[in-house]
Design an enzyme around this catalytic site. Sequence first.
Site, PDB file in Angstrom:
ATOM      1  N   ASP A  65     -11.016  -4.281  -3.114  1.00 17.35           N
ATOM      2  CA  ASP A  65     -10.383  -3.182  -2.381  1.00 17.35           C
ATOM      3  C   ASP A  65     -11.293  -1.955  -2.382  1.00 17.35           C
ATOM      4  OD1 ASP A  65      -8.707  -1.273  -1.241  1.00 17.35           O
ATOM      5  OD2 ASP A  65      -6.922  -2.001  -2.299  1.00 17.35           O
ATOM      6  N   SER A 100       0.828  -1.200   0.000  1.00 14.00           N
ATOM      7  CA  SER A 100       0.000   0.000   0.000  1.00 14.00           C
ATOM      8  C   SER A 100       0.871   1.261   0.000  1.00 14.00           C
ATOM      9  CB  SER A 100      -0.961  -0.045   1.195  1.00 14.00           C
ATOM     10  OG  SER A 100      -1.988   0.914   1.064  1.00 14.00           O
ATOM     11  N   HIS A 148      -8.563  -4.941   0.775  1.00 16.03           N
ATOM     12  CA  HIS A 148      -7.266  -4.264   0.832  1.00 16.03           C
ATOM     13  C   HIS A 148      -6.240  -5.068   1.626  1.00 16.03           C
ATOM     14  CE1 HIS A 148      -4.670  -0.761   0.475  1.00 16.03           C
ATOM     15  NE2 HIS A 148      -4.429  -0.805   1.779  1.00 16.03           N
TER      16      HIS A 148
END
Length: 340
Positions: free
Chosen positions: A223, A104, A279
Amino acid sequence: MGFSLFVKATAFMIITLMFTSVPFTHSVPFVVFHGISDKCSNKGVKQFTELLSKWSGIQGHCIEIGDGAWDSWTMPLQDQTEIACEKVKSMSELSDGYNLIGLSQGSLIARGVIEFCEGGPPVKNLITLAGIHAGIASIPFCGCTIVCVLLDDLIKSEIYSSYVQEHLAPSGYIKIPTDIPAYIKGCRFLPKVNNEIKNTRNSTYKERFASLENLVLIMFEQDTVLVPKETSWFGYYPDGSFDTVLPAQETLLYTEDWIGLKTLDEAGKVKFINVSGGHLDISQTDMKKYVLPYLEEQAPSPGLQIVKGSSSDRWFSTIKNNFMELVGRTDDQHLLDIRQ
């Protein structure tokens, strides 16, 4: 005697051929940069690093920046990148090269190390999971409740101010498509790492990024943290609109090859991977299939490719703490979730 000499010569030739024709693979260490609100000692990141080390037999390192969770929110990404650069340069075991994994927000730190780190050891493969490559259009982890919407609007209204840029890490990669002039002028990290500022494009950044042997971009199908999720593949909204999401290949970053993404892609070095999950919610099966192979010198063929002090400080701390409470997160809550 002649026959004996022939046998020895033949044996020598066979042994020579064996040793010259069998490729020797030399595995290099790998480094992990975690995402926002996380830290290397948290369960998810620790397990992720340990599993990959165990499966590959290769030494893995999760590099911490500052205190981890809090600094991941409040330290500007340029500062985080500079710390990361100094740390990789100080690690003698990386001197012959290493592979990088970005989770991320950590994907942008990884790219910053590749593009900006003068005198750093060479990066061979870059693997990113839920990477924020093209930016995001919303504060991460805020949902659709009215409070979140109001908070999101409040922060967005000042997102490109100097104060916010210096105290809120995500402000360095929030890209509001309907406010591109303010983004280019005020955002301090993403326009630089993506070589977006026309008069200051740096050919060295492009050269360094394009030197990667493989670029593995893993997007999570469910996500909802990254808006849009296609940013993990360098896809994003067109300037001036939220209506559609352009695939990477239709963005100016790609077509004009600002950072070498097109160069890498045309050479078959970019792998666009789509996995099921929210995510950073990755299964061990997908880790083995899409991450593990690239921790070795010889990666698989492109067949895997898939399309504290002042009143301002106290105000900011209050806003941040309230925000974290609203979205149900604490500073030490791990984000990476590994499924069996």
